[in-house]
Write a protein that holds these residues in place. Structure first.
Motif, PDB file in Angstrom:
ATOM      1  N   TYR A 213       0.772  -1.395  -0.001  1.00  0.00           N
ATOM      2  CA  TYR A 213      -0.090   0.197   0.080  1.00  0.00           C
ATOM      3  C   TYR A 213       0.985   1.268   0.059  1.00  0.00           C
ATOM      4  N   ASN A 214       1.857   1.179   0.832  1.00  0.00           N
ATOM      5  CA  ASN A 214       2.927   2.213   0.666  1.00  0.00           C
ATOM      6  C   ASN A 214       3.641   2.412  -0.587  1.00  0.00           C
ATOM      7  N   ALA A 215       3.895   1.364  -1.297  1.00  0.00           N
ATOM      8  CA  ALA A 215       4.440   1.569  -2.753  1.00  0.00           C
ATOM      9  C   ALA A 215       3.607   1.740  -3.557  1.00  0.00           C
ATOM     10  N   ALA A 216       1.958   1.865  -3.477  1.00  0.00           N
ATOM     11  CA  ALA A 216       0.973   2.166  -4.493  1.00  0.00           C
ATOM     12  C   ALA A 216       0.992   3.598  -4.253  1.00  0.00           C
ATOM     13  N   GLU A 217       0.926   4.162  -2.928  1.00  0.00           N
ATOM     14  CA  GLU A 217       0.758   5.569  -2.518  1.00  0.00           C
ATOM     15  C   GLU A 217       2.084   6.120  -3.328  1.00  0.00           C
ATOM     16  N   MET A 218       3.295   5.866  -3.106  1.00  0.00           N
ATOM     17  CA  MET A 218       4.441   6.392  -3.658  1.00  0.00           C
ATOM     18  C   MET A 218       4.357   6.293  -4.999  1.00  0.00           C
ATOM     19  N   ASP A 219       3.841   5.544  -5.757  1.00  0.00           N
ATOM     20  CA  ASP A 219       3.352   5.291  -7.126  1.00  0.00           C
ATOM     21  C   ASP A 219       2.397   6.213  -7.614  1.00  0.00           C
ATOM     22  N   GLY A 220       1.589   6.801  -6.724  1.00  0.00           N
ATOM     23  CA  GLY A 220       0.510   7.903  -7.387  1.00  0.00           C
ATOM     24  C   GLY A 220      -0.867   7.311  -7.280  1.00  0.00           C
ATOM     25  N   ALA A 221      -1.010   6.048  -6.631  1.00  0.00           N
ATOM     26  CA  ALA A 221      -2.461   5.621  -6.414  1.00  0.00           C
ATOM     27  C   ALA A 221      -3.047   6.475  -5.289  1.00  0.00           C
ATOM     28  N   ARG A 222      -3.727   7.198  -5.619  1.00  0.00           N
ATOM     29  CA  ARG A 222      -4.401   8.336  -4.597  1.00  0.00           C
ATOM     30  C   ARG A 222      -5.546   7.703  -4.064  1.00  0.00           C
ATOM     31  N   SER A 223      -6.455   7.319  -4.817  1.00  0.00           N
ATOM     32  CA  SER A 223      -7.916   6.990  -4.217  1.00  0.00           C
ATOM     33  C   SER A 223      -7.852   5.408  -3.821  1.00  0.00           C
ATOM     34  N   GLY A 224      -8.704   5.388  -2.568  1.00  0.00           N
ATOM     35  CA  GLY A 224      -8.982   4.233  -2.155  1.00  0.00           C
ATOM     36  C   GLY A 224      -9.183   2.864  -3.205  1.00  0.00           C
ATOM     37  N   TRP A 225     -10.139   3.539  -4.265  1.00  0.00           N
ATOM     38  CA  TRP A 225     -10.252   2.501  -5.248  1.00  0.00           C
ATOM     39  C   TRP A 225      -8.940   2.214  -6.120  1.00  0.00           C
ATOM     40  N   GLU A 226      -8.025   3.151  -6.303  1.00  0.00           N
ATOM     41  CA  GLU A 226      -6.738   2.665  -7.074  1.00  0.00           C
ATOM     42  C   GLU A 226      -6.230   1.887  -6.337  1.00  0.00           C
ATOM     43  N   GLN A 227      -5.973   2.104  -5.038  1.00  0.00           N
ATOM     44  CA  GLN A 227      -5.224   1.211  -4.244  1.00  0.00           C
ATOM     45  C   GLN A 227      -5.727  -0.236  -4.172  1.00  0.00           C
ATOM     46  N   PHE A 228      -7.073  -0.258  -4.024  1.00  0.00           N
ATOM     47  CA  PHE A 228      -7.832  -1.571  -4.060  1.00  0.00           C
ATOM     48  C   PHE A 228      -7.545  -2.339  -5.194  1.00  0.00           C
TER      49      PHE A 228
END
Ligand SMILES: Nc1ncnc2c1ncn2[C@@H]1O[C@H](COP(=O)(O)OP(=O)(O)O)[C@@H](O)[C@H]1O
Ligand SMILES: [Mg+2]
Lengths: 321, 384
Positions: A213-228
């Motif tokens: 999830y941290n990696a996704a955040e760093m990669d620019g996945a901003r919304s909960g849906w994108e991280q999901f």
């Protein structure tokens, strides 16, 4: 040369010996598997081509007559409709709700444990006992459901056609109404099943690597849906396939609700006449073993098909080995 | 590329205070290592810089802009995680492409079929795969692009994680112990490659490690952290030769620096019961600590004031490390010797040691460096 041959020969006999030991050790397990799993299926398969009744000394072969009946009589058409309605409704909703509840409970941390217990309660309660409670609640006149609905009479809710009809005439009979019966059964199936799915999804969620999830955040996945989409859903792939398969099989097996509500006949004008109930009615109540076996074979076919799909999906799509 | 400013950052997890006021200025294009023992708060500081954790107090700025309350995704930083954190369901190429897809393509453009129908998606996708190939070639993983992370070795995964970080042009690269899961040989090789990468990209790197060798070999500056504080931040040679604190001196350098008790009495400076010819200025405390690097000790023939017995020695070929237990005070010293001295070192053998006074580092009992007390002149070449 002779030496080589001699040693070669002894190696072969040693191999043979090992093979024999291996077989003798697996034999009991194989025999048990054969006796317990395969023999009954084969017996049912054989009986499905006969007109055998329990207690009779003999029987006649009737060919594929039992199967032909299944696909021609309207009772069985109702059986298929009820079964597939149930499966197609209960599986997606109970899986979806299970996933949603798991995500919520997981995000709550400690507080989530309370919800976990509450949602899991219906799974632990026996359906037969719960069916009595539901029967009471759904009673057309004294039931809690219709009484609650009556409160809405006289309010703005009457603009909704359902309430208008209910207030002017009467609210549905639920279990006695052939338009509602199967949906009530579906509702109870979902109510009972989604807690189980939630627990399976919760187990799946614990295996999701937090750092992703941290990696996704760093990669620019901003919304909960994108991280999901990027992390949670792919990680839950194997769990989802398993949950869907299990839910399908359980949905095909639905029986106790129907038996509890309508012991004689599978719902108003057979609107909730599911496969399991049909097997029970034909094979046990009416002692038509042949027909019962034929339905059983069909049922096994569905389950086998589902399992094969699951295996294929797990091996091809969701295991990232 | 831009500099980073960390100002008086504190972090509490509940009751426990993990960072106790960290201030650090990192210049544009600099390679700074955060080094310290496990649990000293290095990762926490890095995560606060990244925006994955919020500081309890203090500010973080990138290029002069306060980003303390900007979320991680909007800080334009890249991070390589210790576990690599690759997406297991995506191929290497897809993994490396994720930062670009997330930042350059809209949600609808990322949709499988519909996305292709939106004007501009095609060229954008070509640009992205171009950038992915470029990054992969730079890291020599071009042949692996179609594999899943599960089919890669540790070293290859590490490269993919690096590739995902450098495929776009971030303000700085943050690396959290990226080499700790590799075997020793690969670690040395990758160490050099990351240093080269830094020189090539001329980007700002913040590199977290518990391994002082990595920090010494790669960095422009090293920030030595302990107990949630930065003890010293300076160039590697300064950290090694001129530490501010005994904890820095002890942490940096392998084998560890030797520490001996030193007394300042009316007779002069006393080491292990012997008076040294040490021109100690007035006003120095009574008790002090003397730090001697293993290479500051020399083997000598004949009697000397530091005498002891060899209890252990390690021959590394090009150099020899020997542990000597002194007769006085039961103190164990580590000494670095050249292969020429090998004959004189064997287990149980009695040896005499000496050192130059000006190579000694003096600390007070609390561990603070006492530069005033040290012998500065070249002339003072007394032997203990
Ligand atoms: N989320 C957290 N909650 C509570 N304590 C934490 C958390 N993260 C780290 N810590 C604590 O903070 C300290 C520093 O951790 P960390 O920054 O990971 O150390 P390092 O990376 O230097 O080994 C450790 O004692 C750790 O237990
Ligand atoms: Mg760490």
């Amino acid at each position: 040369m002779a030496l080589i041959e001699a040693s070669h020969g002894s190696k072969v006999s040693q191999d043979n010996h090992q093979v024999r030991t291996a077989w003798s050790m697996t034999a009991p397990a194989l025999a048990l598997m054969f006796l317990i799993l395969l023999v009954p299926i084969v017996v049912a398969g054989v009986l499905s081509f006969s007109n055998y009744s329990l207690g009779n000394t003999g029987f006649d072969w009737v060919g594929s007559q039992n199967y032909e009946r299944l696909f021609s009589r309207s009772t069985y058409e109702k059986m298929f409709i009820a079964t597939f309605t149930y499966v197609v409704t209960v599986v997606p909703i109970s899986v979806g709700l299970g996933l949603g509840a798991a995500l919520l409970v997981h995000s709550l941390g400690r507080v989530g444990d309370i919800y976990k217990t509450i949602y899991f309660l219906p799974v632990m309660a026996t359906l037969l006992a719960m069916a009595i409670a539901w029967e009471f609640m759904l009673h057309p006149t004294i039931g809690m459901v219709n009484r609650t609905l009556e409160i809405a009479c006289g309010t703005w809710l009457e603009t909704i056609p359902f309430f208008l009809q209910g207030c002017e005439g009467s609210f549905p009979l639920w279990l006695g109404d052939r338009d509602y019966a199967i949906w009530v059964v579906c509702f109870i199936g979902i109510w009972q099943g989604f807690g189980f799915n939630m627990v399976l999804f919760l187990a799946g969620l614990t295996s999701v690597h937090r750092e992703l999830y941290n990696a996704a955040e760093m990669d620019g996945a901003r919304s909960g849906w994108e991280q999901f989409r990027l992390v949670t859903w792919p990680a839950l792939g194997p769990t989802t396939v398993f949950v869907v398969t299990i839910s399908c099989i359980r949905a095909f097996q639905v029986f106790d609700t129907i038996e509890a509500f309508w012991p004689q006949g599978g719902g108003p004008s057979k609107s909730a006449y599911v496969m399991m109930f049909a097997i029970f009615e034909k094979g046990i109540q009416q002692n038509l073993i042949g027909v019962g076996s034929a339905i059983t074979m069909l049922f096994l076919l569905f389950v086998m098909f589902l399992t094969l799909i699951q295996r294929w999906l797990i091996e091809r799509k969701v295991h990232y080995g | 590329m831009s500099g980073l400013q960390i100002d008086a950052v504190e972090k509490d997890f509940g009751e426990t205070s993990v960072l106790k006021g960290v201030t650090l200025n990192i210049n544009d294009g600099e390679f700074v290592s955060l080094v310290g023992p496990s649990g000293c708060g290095k990762s926490t500081l890095l995560r606060i810089i990244a925006g994955l954790e919020t500081a309890t107090r203090g500010t973080v700025s990138i290029d002069g802009t306060d980003v303390t309350h900007v979320r991680a995704a909007d800080r334009n930083l890249s991070m390589v995680f210790q576990s690599y954190a690759l997406y297991p369901h995506l191929t290497v190429a897809e993994n490396i492409a994720v930062p670009l897809r997330m930042r350059q393509m809209s949600t609808t453009q990322r949709l499988p079929v519909v996305g292709g129908l939106i004007p501009g998606t095609g060229p954008l996708k070509r640009d992205i795969s171009q950038a992915v190939r470029h990054a992969a070639e730079m890291l020599e993983i071009g042949a692996l692009l179609d594999r899943k992370p599960g089919q890669l070795s540790g070293g290859q995964r590490q490269r993919v994680a690096l590739g995902r970080a450098l495929v776009r042009n971030p303000a700085a690269f943050l690396l959290d112990e990226p080499l700790s899961n590799l075997d020793a040989k690969l670690r040395v090789q990758t160490r050099a490659e990351i240093a080269q990468l830094h020189r090539k990209l001329k980007a700002t790197f913040i590199y977290v490690t518990h391994d002082q060798v990595e920090a010494m070999t790669m960095s422009d500056r090293i920030a030595v952290m302990m107990g949630g504080e930065i003890l010293q931040c300076a160039a590697p040679e300064v950290i090694y030769e001129d530490p501010n604190d005994i904890r820095v001196a002890e942490f940096i350098g392998s084998p560890k620096i030797n520490i001996l008790p030193l007394e300042h009495t009316n007779d002069g400076v006393v080491l292990l019961g012997r008076v040294l010819d040490w021109p100690m200025p007035a006003g120095m405390p009574h008790l002090m600590q003397l730090g001697l690097r293993p290479e500051a000790l020399r083997l000598v023939e004949g009697p000397s004031k530091l005498r002891g017995r060899v209890v252990h020695f390690e021959n590394l070929g090009s150099e020899i490390f020997a542990q000597v237990v002194l007769y006085d005070g039961d103190i164990r010293l580590t000494l670095r010797a050249t292969p020429a001295d090998r004959q004189r070192l064997s287990l149980g053998k009695e040896v005499s040691l000496e050192f130059e006074l000006r190579s000694g580092l003096i600390f007070d009992t609390a561990g603070k460096r006492l530069r005033m007390a040290e012998v500065k002149t070249r002339a003072a070449k007394e032997v203990a």
